[in-house]
Design a protein around this motif. Structure first.
Motif, PDB file in Angstrom:
ATOM      1  N   GLN A 105      -3.567  -3.929  -1.278  1.00 28.79           N
ATOM      2  CA  GLN A 105      -3.851  -2.863  -0.333  1.00 28.79           C
ATOM      3  C   GLN A 105      -4.388  -1.674  -1.117  1.00 28.79           C
ATOM      4  N   ALA A 106      -5.406  -1.023  -0.563  1.00 33.34           N
ATOM      5  CA  ALA A 106      -6.015   0.105  -1.263  1.00 33.34           C
ATOM      6  C   ALA A 106      -6.179   1.287  -0.326  1.00 33.34           C
ATOM      7  N   SER A 107      -6.089   2.462  -0.916  1.00 33.66           N
ATOM      8  CA  SER A 107      -6.419   3.712  -0.231  1.00 33.66           C
ATOM      9  C   SER A 107      -7.565   4.343  -0.990  1.00 33.66           C
ATOM     10  N   PHE A 108      -8.660   4.616  -0.282  1.00 36.36           N
ATOM     11  CA  PHE A 108      -9.845   5.213  -0.883  1.00 36.36           C
ATOM     12  C   PHE A 108      -9.766   6.713  -0.638  1.00 36.36           C
ATOM     13  N   LEU A 109      -9.599   7.483  -1.699  1.00 31.97           N
ATOM     14  CA  LEU A 109      -9.255   8.897  -1.598  1.00 31.97           C
ATOM     15  C   LEU A 109     -10.433   9.843  -1.794  1.00 31.97           C
ATOM     16  N   ALA A 110     -11.419   9.420  -2.572  1.00 25.67           N
ATOM     17  CA  ALA A 110     -12.589  10.247  -2.862  1.00 25.67           C
ATOM     18  C   ALA A 110     -13.712   9.332  -3.333  1.00 25.67           C
ATOM     19  N   GLU A 111     -14.932   9.850  -3.338  1.00 25.02           N
ATOM     20  CA  GLU A 111     -16.072   9.054  -3.780  1.00 25.02           C
ATOM     21  C   GLU A 111     -16.250   9.130  -5.286  1.00 25.02           C
ATOM     22  N   ALA A 112     -16.714   8.041  -5.862  1.00 23.28           N
ATOM     23  CA  ALA A 112     -17.234   8.012  -7.220  1.00 23.28           C
ATOM     24  C   ALA A 112     -18.732   7.776  -7.083  1.00 23.28           C
ATOM     25  N   ARG A 113     -19.517   8.256  -8.048  1.00 20.68           N
ATOM     26  CA  ARG A 113     -20.970   8.191  -7.970  1.00 20.68           C
ATOM     27  C   ARG A 113     -21.556   7.510  -9.208  1.00 20.68           C
ATOM     28  N   THR A 114     -22.819   7.164  -9.137  1.00 21.76           N
ATOM     29  CA  THR A 114     -23.526   6.584 -10.277  1.00 21.76           C
ATOM     30  C   THR A 114     -23.341   7.487 -11.497  1.00 21.76           C
ATOM     31  N   GLY A 115     -23.015   6.866 -12.626  1.00 22.76           N
ATOM     32  CA  GLY A 115     -22.803   7.600 -13.868  1.00 22.76           C
ATOM     33  C   GLY A 115     -21.354   7.986 -14.120  1.00 22.76           C
ATOM     34  N   ASP A 116     -20.521   7.948 -13.074  1.00 24.59           N
ATOM     35  CA  ASP A 116     -19.104   8.287 -13.256  1.00 24.59           C
ATOM     36  C   ASP A 116     -18.396   7.206 -14.070  1.00 24.59           C
ATOM     37  N   VAL A 117     -17.452   7.627 -14.903  1.00 28.10           N
ATOM     38  CA  VAL A 117     -16.546   6.706 -15.590  1.00 28.10           C
ATOM     39  C   VAL A 117     -15.304   6.619 -14.716  1.00 28.10           C
ATOM     40  N   ILE A 118     -15.070   5.452 -14.140  1.00 27.59           N
ATOM     41  CA  ILE A 118     -13.894   5.235 -13.297  1.00 27.59           C
ATOM     42  C   ILE A 118     -12.829   4.605 -14.185  1.00 27.59           C
ATOM     43  N   GLU A 119     -11.681   5.287 -14.307  1.00 27.12           N
ATOM     44  CA  GLU A 119     -10.584   4.813 -15.144  1.00 27.12           C
ATOM     45  C   GLU A 119      -9.478   4.238 -14.279  1.00 27.12           C
ATOM     46  N   CYS A 120      -8.766   3.268 -14.823  1.00 29.42           N
ATOM     47  CA  CYS A 120      -7.664   2.598 -14.129  1.00 29.42           C
ATOM     48  C   CYS A 120      -6.424   2.619 -15.007  1.00 29.42           C
ATOM     49  N   ARG A 121      -5.330   3.076 -14.411  1.00 24.83           N
ATOM     50  CA  ARG A 121      -4.018   3.011 -15.057  1.00 24.83           C
ATOM     51  C   ARG A 121      -3.149   2.097 -14.209  1.00 24.83           C
ATOM     52  N   THR A 122      -2.680   1.002 -14.806  1.00 21.21           N
ATOM     53  CA  THR A 122      -1.887   0.019 -14.067  1.00 21.21           C
ATOM     54  C   THR A 122      -0.406   0.212 -14.328  1.00 21.21           C
ATOM     55  N   GLN A 123       0.381  -0.316 -13.410  1.00 15.81           N
ATOM     56  CA  GLN A 123       1.832  -0.274 -13.555  1.00 15.81           C
ATOM     57  C   GLN A 123       2.414  -1.534 -12.931  1.00 15.81           C
ATOM     58  N   VAL A 124       3.314  -2.187 -13.657  1.00 20.18           N
ATOM     59  CA  VAL A 124       4.071  -3.308 -13.092  1.00 20.18           C
ATOM     60  C   VAL A 124       5.326  -2.697 -12.491  1.00 20.18           C
ATOM     61  N   ASP A 125       5.478  -2.841 -11.176  1.00 16.86           N
ATOM     62  CA  ASP A 125       6.561  -2.191 -10.454  1.00 16.86           C
ATOM     63  C   ASP A 125       7.820  -3.042 -10.357  1.00 16.86           C
ATOM     64  N   ARG A 126       7.647  -4.359 -10.302  1.00 16.64           N
ATOM     65  CA  ARG A 126       8.800  -5.274 -10.206  1.00 16.64           C
ATOM     66  C   ARG A 126       8.349  -6.661 -10.612  1.00 16.64           C
ATOM     67  N   VAL A 127       9.240  -7.391 -11.279  1.00 20.79           N
ATOM     68  CA  VAL A 127       8.957  -8.763 -11.698  1.00 20.79           C
ATOM     69  C   VAL A 127      10.072  -9.662 -11.186  1.00 20.79           C
ATOM     70  N   THR A 128       9.688 -10.704 -10.464  1.00 18.80           N
ATOM     71  CA  THR A 128      10.637 -11.756 -10.095  1.00 18.80           C
ATOM     72  C   THR A 128      10.131 -13.049 -10.723  1.00 18.80           C
ATOM     73  N   ARG A 129      10.868 -14.112 -10.553  1.00 19.16           N
ATOM     74  CA  ARG A 129      10.472 -15.391 -11.134  1.00 19.16           C
ATOM     75  C   ARG A 129       9.103 -15.842 -10.635  1.00 19.16           C
ATOM     76  N   ALA A 130       8.816 -15.613  -9.354  1.00 17.79           N
ATOM     77  CA  ALA A 130       7.595 -16.149  -8.754  1.00 17.79           C
ATOM     78  C   ALA A 130       6.571 -15.093  -8.325  1.00 17.79           C
ATOM     79  N   ILE A 131       6.984 -13.825  -8.212  1.00 16.61           N
ATOM     80  CA  ILE A 131       6.104 -12.776  -7.691  1.00 16.61           C
ATOM     81  C   ILE A 131       6.140 -11.557  -8.614  1.00 16.61           C
ATOM     82  N   ILE A 132       4.958 -10.997  -8.860  1.00 22.46           N
ATOM     83  CA  ILE A 132       4.829  -9.746  -9.607  1.00 22.46           C
ATOM     84  C   ILE A 132       4.337  -8.682  -8.622  1.00 22.46           C
TER      85      ILE A 132
END
Length: 144
Positions: free
Chosen positions: A91-118
């Motif tokens: 699921q995503a929420s689009f909050l603002a526009e990015a444009r040509t030439g922009d560097v889009i950065e991503c910071r990930t986080q693992v919120d919970r780990v189970t045996r079968a689902i991350i």
């Protein structure tokens, strides 16, 4: 790190980044994608928006942002699982526009780990301003 699949275009990495080794042909097609590791071990991912990534208004297409999310949130899930995972939902929420030439950065986080689902999430920003957030569930392959 292996060289991975080649991207159809050359784009120089943003300062401090190196090319990511991509295994998925579609991700390689829309790449290159980049990554860097901060002093505390946090991995930051990025791509530079080019004309292939935008819609008719010049904004980065939401599908490209979702591809980027799938690539790197999925990588975090794979790392947490110690093996391969597949996307169950995102699921995503689009909050603002990015444009040509922009560097889009991503910071990930693992919120919970189970045996079968991350459970994992990511924040996507341009110059420190969030442009998208995403939450996702990943199936650990082979786990029941």
């Amino acid at each position: 790190m292996s060289a991975g699949l080649p991207s159809p275009v050359f784009v120089a990495p943003p300062p401090g980044y190196m090319p990511s080794a991509l295994r998925d042909p579609f991700e390689a097609h829309v790449g290159p994608l980049f990554e860097r590791t901060e002093a505390d071990g946090t991995r930051i991912f990025a791509f530079i928006a080019d004309p292939r990534h935008v819609d008719e208004t010049g904004a980065v297409h939401e599908g490209m942002l979702m591809t980027f999310a799938d690539a790197f949130i999925g990588g975090a899930a794979n790392h947490a699982a110690g093996g391969d995972c597949v996307t169950l939902s995102m699921q995503a929420s689009f909050l603002a526009e990015a444009r040509t030439g922009d560097v889009i950065e991503c910071r990930t986080q693992v919120d919970r780990v189970t045996r079968a689902i991350i459970f994992a999430s990511g924040r996507f920003s341009v110059r420190g301003e969030d442009v998208m957030t995403a939450t996702s569930l990943w199936k650990v392959l082979g786990a029941r």
